[in-house]
Every structure is written in structure tokens, then in C-alpha cells.
Design a protein around this motif. Structure first.
Motif, PDB file in Angstrom:
ATOM      1  N   ASP A  57       0.341  -0.763   0.016  1.00 13.44           N
ATOM      2  CA  ASP A  57      -0.042  -0.349  -0.020  1.00 13.44           C
ATOM      3  C   ASP A  57       0.450   0.777  -0.283  1.00 13.44           C
ATOM      4  O   ASP A  57       0.296   2.359  -0.276  1.00 13.44           O
ATOM      5  CB  ASP A  57      -1.072  -0.358   1.312  1.00 13.44           C
ATOM      6  N   ALA A  58       2.128   1.428   0.540  1.00 13.91           N
ATOM      7  CA  ALA A  58       3.156   2.368   0.838  1.00 13.91           C
ATOM      8  C   ALA A  58       4.022   2.774  -0.283  1.00 13.91           C
ATOM      9  O   ALA A  58       4.624   3.636  -0.756  1.00 13.91           O
ATOM     10  CB  ALA A  58       4.163   2.074   1.934  1.00 13.91           C
ATOM     11  N   ALA A  59       4.096   1.798  -1.617  1.00 13.50           N
ATOM     12  CA  ALA A  59       5.041   1.440  -2.772  1.00 13.50           C
ATOM     13  C   ALA A  59       4.749   2.860  -3.265  1.00 13.50           C
ATOM     14  O   ALA A  59       3.312   3.647  -3.466  1.00 13.50           O
ATOM     15  CB  ALA A  59       4.137   0.978  -4.172  1.00 13.50           C
ATOM     16  N   GLY A  60       5.057   3.468  -4.158  1.00 15.36           N
ATOM     17  CA  GLY A  60       5.974   4.833  -4.595  1.00 15.36           C
ATOM     18  C   GLY A  60       5.237   6.014  -3.855  1.00 15.36           C
ATOM     19  O   GLY A  60       4.824   6.510  -4.096  1.00 15.36           O
ATOM     20  N   GLN A  63       6.581   6.882   2.555  1.00 13.99           N
ATOM     21  CA  GLN A  63       6.581   5.923   3.684  1.00 13.99           C
ATOM     22  C   GLN A  63       6.786   4.912   3.102  1.00 13.99           C
ATOM     23  O   GLN A  63       7.351   3.785   4.313  1.00 13.99           O
ATOM     24  CB  GLN A  63       5.120   5.567   4.158  1.00 13.99           C
ATOM     25  N   ALA A  64       7.366   3.818   2.358  1.00 13.70           N
ATOM     26  CA  ALA A  64       7.622   3.112   1.459  1.00 13.70           C
ATOM     27  C   ALA A  64       9.192   2.559   2.572  1.00 13.70           C
ATOM     28  O   ALA A  64       9.257   0.937   2.223  1.00 13.70           O
ATOM     29  CB  ALA A  64       7.053   2.758   0.423  1.00 13.70           C
ATOM     30  N   SER A  65      10.059   3.600   2.558  1.00 13.78           N
ATOM     31  CA  SER A  65      11.289   3.002   2.264  1.00 13.78           C
ATOM     32  C   SER A  65      10.392   2.819   4.690  1.00 13.78           C
ATOM     33  O   SER A  65      12.102   2.075   5.051  1.00 13.78           O
ATOM     34  CB  SER A  65      11.767   4.353   2.926  1.00 13.78           C
ATOM     35  N   HIS A  66       9.920   3.193   4.878  1.00 13.39           N
ATOM     36  CA  HIS A  66       9.702   2.920   6.390  1.00 13.39           C
ATOM     37  C   HIS A  66       9.862   1.609   6.413  1.00 13.39           C
ATOM     38  O   HIS A  66       9.634   0.793   7.855  1.00 13.39           O
ATOM     39  CB  HIS A  66       8.632   4.105   7.094  1.00 13.39           C
ATOM     40  N   PHE A  67       8.394   1.442   5.486  1.00 17.98           N
ATOM     41  CA  PHE A  67       7.748   0.268   5.931  1.00 17.98           C
ATOM     42  C   PHE A  67       9.554  -1.136   6.071  1.00 17.98           C
ATOM     43  O   PHE A  67       9.619  -2.319   6.284  1.00 17.98           O
ATOM     44  CB  PHE A  67       6.742  -0.410   5.184  1.00 17.98           C
ATOM     45  N   SER A  68      10.137  -0.963   4.678  1.00 19.68           N
ATOM     46  CA  SER A  68      11.549  -1.822   4.485  1.00 19.68           C
ATOM     47  C   SER A  68      12.360  -1.337   5.899  1.00 19.68           C
ATOM     48  O   SER A  68      12.582  -2.733   6.192  1.00 19.68           O
ATOM     49  CB  SER A  68      12.140  -1.499   2.986  1.00 19.68           C
ATOM     50  N   ARG A  70      11.426  -0.671   9.105  1.00 14.65           N
ATOM     51  CA  ARG A  70      11.081  -1.557  10.269  1.00 14.65           C
ATOM     52  C   ARG A  70      11.259  -2.801   9.524  1.00 14.65           C
ATOM     53  O   ARG A  70      11.394  -4.085  10.857  1.00 14.65           O
ATOM     54  CB  ARG A  70       9.505  -0.977  10.311  1.00 14.65           C
ATOM     55  N   ILE A  71      11.005  -3.624   7.993  1.00  6.56           N
ATOM     56  CA  ILE A  71      10.876  -5.058   8.671  1.00  6.56           C
ATOM     57  C   ILE A  71      12.492  -5.552   8.680  1.00  6.56           C
ATOM     58  O   ILE A  71      12.725  -6.262   9.344  1.00  6.56           O
ATOM     59  CB  ILE A  71      10.271  -5.501   6.953  1.00  6.56           C
ATOM     60  N   ARG A  72      13.233  -4.789   7.733  1.00  8.32           N
ATOM     61  CA  ARG A  72      14.468  -5.315   8.045  1.00  8.32           C
ATOM     62  C   ARG A  72      14.783  -5.242   9.722  1.00  8.32           C
ATOM     63  O   ARG A  72      15.785  -5.846  10.504  1.00  8.32           O
ATOM     64  CB  ARG A  72      15.782  -4.104   7.599  1.00  8.32           C
ATOM     65  N   SER A  73      13.700  -4.143  10.601  1.00  8.91           N
ATOM     66  CA  SER A  73      14.995  -3.861  11.888  1.00  8.91           C
ATOM     67  C   SER A  73      14.512  -5.139  12.865  1.00  8.91           C
ATOM     68  O   SER A  73      15.487  -5.827  13.471  1.00  8.91           O
ATOM     69  CB  SER A  73      14.567  -2.856  12.080  1.00  8.91           C
ATOM     70  N   VAL A  74      12.843  -5.524  12.545  1.00  5.12           N
ATOM     71  CA  VAL A  74      12.935  -6.559  12.838  1.00  5.12           C
ATOM     72  C   VAL A  74      13.012  -8.196  12.248  1.00  5.12           C
ATOM     73  O   VAL A  74      12.930  -8.857  13.641  1.00  5.12           O
ATOM     74  CB  VAL A  74      11.274  -6.898  12.300  1.00  5.12           C
ATOM     75  N   LEU A  75      13.612  -7.958  11.388  1.00  3.47           N
ATOM     76  CA  LEU A  75      14.660  -9.383  10.984  1.00  3.47           C
ATOM     77  C   LEU A  75      15.894  -9.335  11.423  1.00  3.47           C
ATOM     78  O   LEU A  75      16.201 -10.339  12.232  1.00  3.47           O
ATOM     79  CB  LEU A  75      14.456  -9.844   9.025  1.00  3.47           C
ATOM     80  N   TRP A  76      16.393  -8.400  11.562  1.00  4.23           N
ATOM     81  CA  TRP A  76      17.834  -8.044  12.274  1.00  4.23           C
ATOM     82  C   TRP A  76      17.868  -8.770  14.020  1.00  4.23           C
ATOM     83  O   TRP A  76      18.912  -9.494  14.203  1.00  4.23           O
ATOM     84  CB  TRP A  76      18.822  -6.896  11.411  1.00  4.23           C
ATOM     85  N   ALA A  77      16.315  -8.106  14.425  1.00  4.51           N
ATOM     86  CA  ALA A  77      16.766  -7.990  15.951  1.00  4.51           C
ATOM     87  C   ALA A  77      16.094  -9.117  16.078  1.00  4.51           C
ATOM     88  O   ALA A  77      16.569  -9.929  17.251  1.00  4.51           O
ATOM     89  CB  ALA A  77      16.163  -6.949  16.242  1.00  4.51           C
ATOM     90  N   GLY A  78      15.242  -9.991  15.948  1.00  4.81           N
ATOM     91  CA  GLY A  78      14.726 -11.037  16.134  1.00  4.81           C
ATOM     92  C   GLY A  78      15.971 -12.142  16.085  1.00  4.81           C
ATOM     93  O   GLY A  78      15.548 -12.875  16.632  1.00  4.81           O
ATOM     94  N   GLY A  79      16.474 -12.060  14.441  1.00  2.00           N
ATOM     95  CA  GLY A  79      17.231 -13.072  14.643  1.00  2.00           C
ATOM     96  C   GLY A  79      18.256 -12.925  15.389  1.00  2.00           C
ATOM     97  O   GLY A  79      19.213 -14.372  16.224  1.00  2.00           O
ATOM     98  N   LEU A  80      18.796 -12.038  15.965  1.00  2.16           N
ATOM     99  CA  LEU A  80      20.262 -11.587  16.666  1.00  2.16           C
ATOM    100  C   LEU A  80      19.713 -11.576  18.413  1.00  2.16           C
ATOM    101  O   LEU A  80      20.227 -12.440  19.391  1.00  2.16           O
ATOM    102  CB  LEU A  80      20.355  -9.561  16.921  1.00  2.16           C
ATOM    103  N   TYR A  81      18.425 -11.429  18.796  1.00  2.00           N
ATOM    104  CA  TYR A  81      17.605 -11.814  19.768  1.00  2.00           C
ATOM    105  C   TYR A  81      17.820 -13.432  20.256  1.00  2.00           C
ATOM    106  O   TYR A  81      17.882 -14.488  20.313  1.00  2.00           O
ATOM    107  CB  TYR A  81      16.418 -11.790  20.335  1.00  2.00           C
ATOM    108  N   LEU A  82      17.328 -14.542  19.011  1.00  2.00           N
ATOM    109  CA  LEU A  82      17.462 -15.569  18.570  1.00  2.00           C
ATOM    110  C   LEU A  82      19.216 -16.454  18.752  1.00  2.00           C
ATOM    111  O   LEU A  82      19.110 -16.935  19.475  1.00  2.00           O
ATOM    112  CB  LEU A  82      17.033 -16.589  17.571  1.00  2.00           C
TER     113      LEU A  82
END
Length: 123
Positions: A57-60, A63-68, A70-82
Motif C-alpha cells: 500500500d505504501a509503494a511509490g 513511507q515505503a522506506s519506513h516499511f522496509s 521496520r521489516i529489516r529492523s525486526v528481521l535483524w533484531a529477531g535473528g540476533l535475539y534468537l
């Protein structure tokens, strides 16, 4: 004098979702270092699912950069927590230190992103 920007309904909705997502990220980062707080993993999943579902929905938009972000932040943090979970389970103090450092990094990304979102700027 600050300029008032009319974002339109779609962008206001995306921005509201961004605020909710950044808030969930903040709770996760703080909860990760508090013993006995179990909401962290559930909220991490809710935040990433929200961002993944609404990303298109944010494409173009700015705000599209914010979605990317946040997603990268969660994936990195989740991976590091695990990755550091065994430290937490086997050796309490090193695990606590690792999770604190990960949470500080995650909070930095949240604050930086949230500030840009509030200023209607991409990250």
C-alpha cells in the motif's frame, strides 16, 4: 513558521499504521531486557505482519522506506535475539548484556525512523 502538509487519507492511514508499528517495536525492544515479559515475541510478530501486509500500500510513497526499515529492523533484531538466546538461558549475565545491546540498537532504529516519519520524510 512550520508548513502544514495535507497528506491525504491514504498517507494519513499509512502514517498512523507507522506510528503503531514503531510503538510495537519500542515495546519489544524494552520488553526484551525485562525478565518475565513475554509480550515481546508476540508483538514482534504482530509488528512484522502488519508491515508485510501493508507494505504494498505504501509503494511509490515516501513511507515505503519506513516499511522496509521496520521489516529489516525486526528481521535483524529477531535473528540476533534468537542467536543470543542460548546465552540468556545458559549464562544469564552475558545473555542480558547481549539483549540489552540488541535492544539499544533496535531503539536507535526505532527513534531514527519515528523521527523521520513524524517529519513526513523517508528514512
Amino acid at each position: 513558521m512550520s508548513e502544514i502538509i495535507d497528506l491525504g487519507e491514504r498517507e494519513r492511514s499509512l502514517k498512523s499504521l507507522g506510528v503503531v508499528s514503531y510503538l510495537l517495536h519500542t515495546i519489544v525492544a524494552v520488553a526484551a531486557v525485562l525478565p518475565g515479559v513475554q509480550a515481546g515475541v508476540a508483538l514482534l510478530l504482530v509488528a512484522i505482519i502488519l508491515d508485510l501486509v501493508k507494505k504494498d500500500d505504501a509503494a511509490g510513497t515516501w513511507q515505503a522506506s519506513h516499511f522496509s526499515w521496520r521489516i529489516r529492523s525486526v528481521l535483524w533484531a529477531g535473528g540476533l535475539y534468537l542467536l543470543t538466546l542460548p546465552l540468556w538461558l545458559l549464562f544469564l549475565v552475558p545473555g542480558m548484556i547481549a539483549w540489552t545491546l540488541i535492544s539499544i540498537w533496535l531503539l536507535y532504529r526505532i527513534i531514527r525512523g519515528w523521527m523521520n516519519l513524524s517529519a513526513n520524510r523517508p528514512i
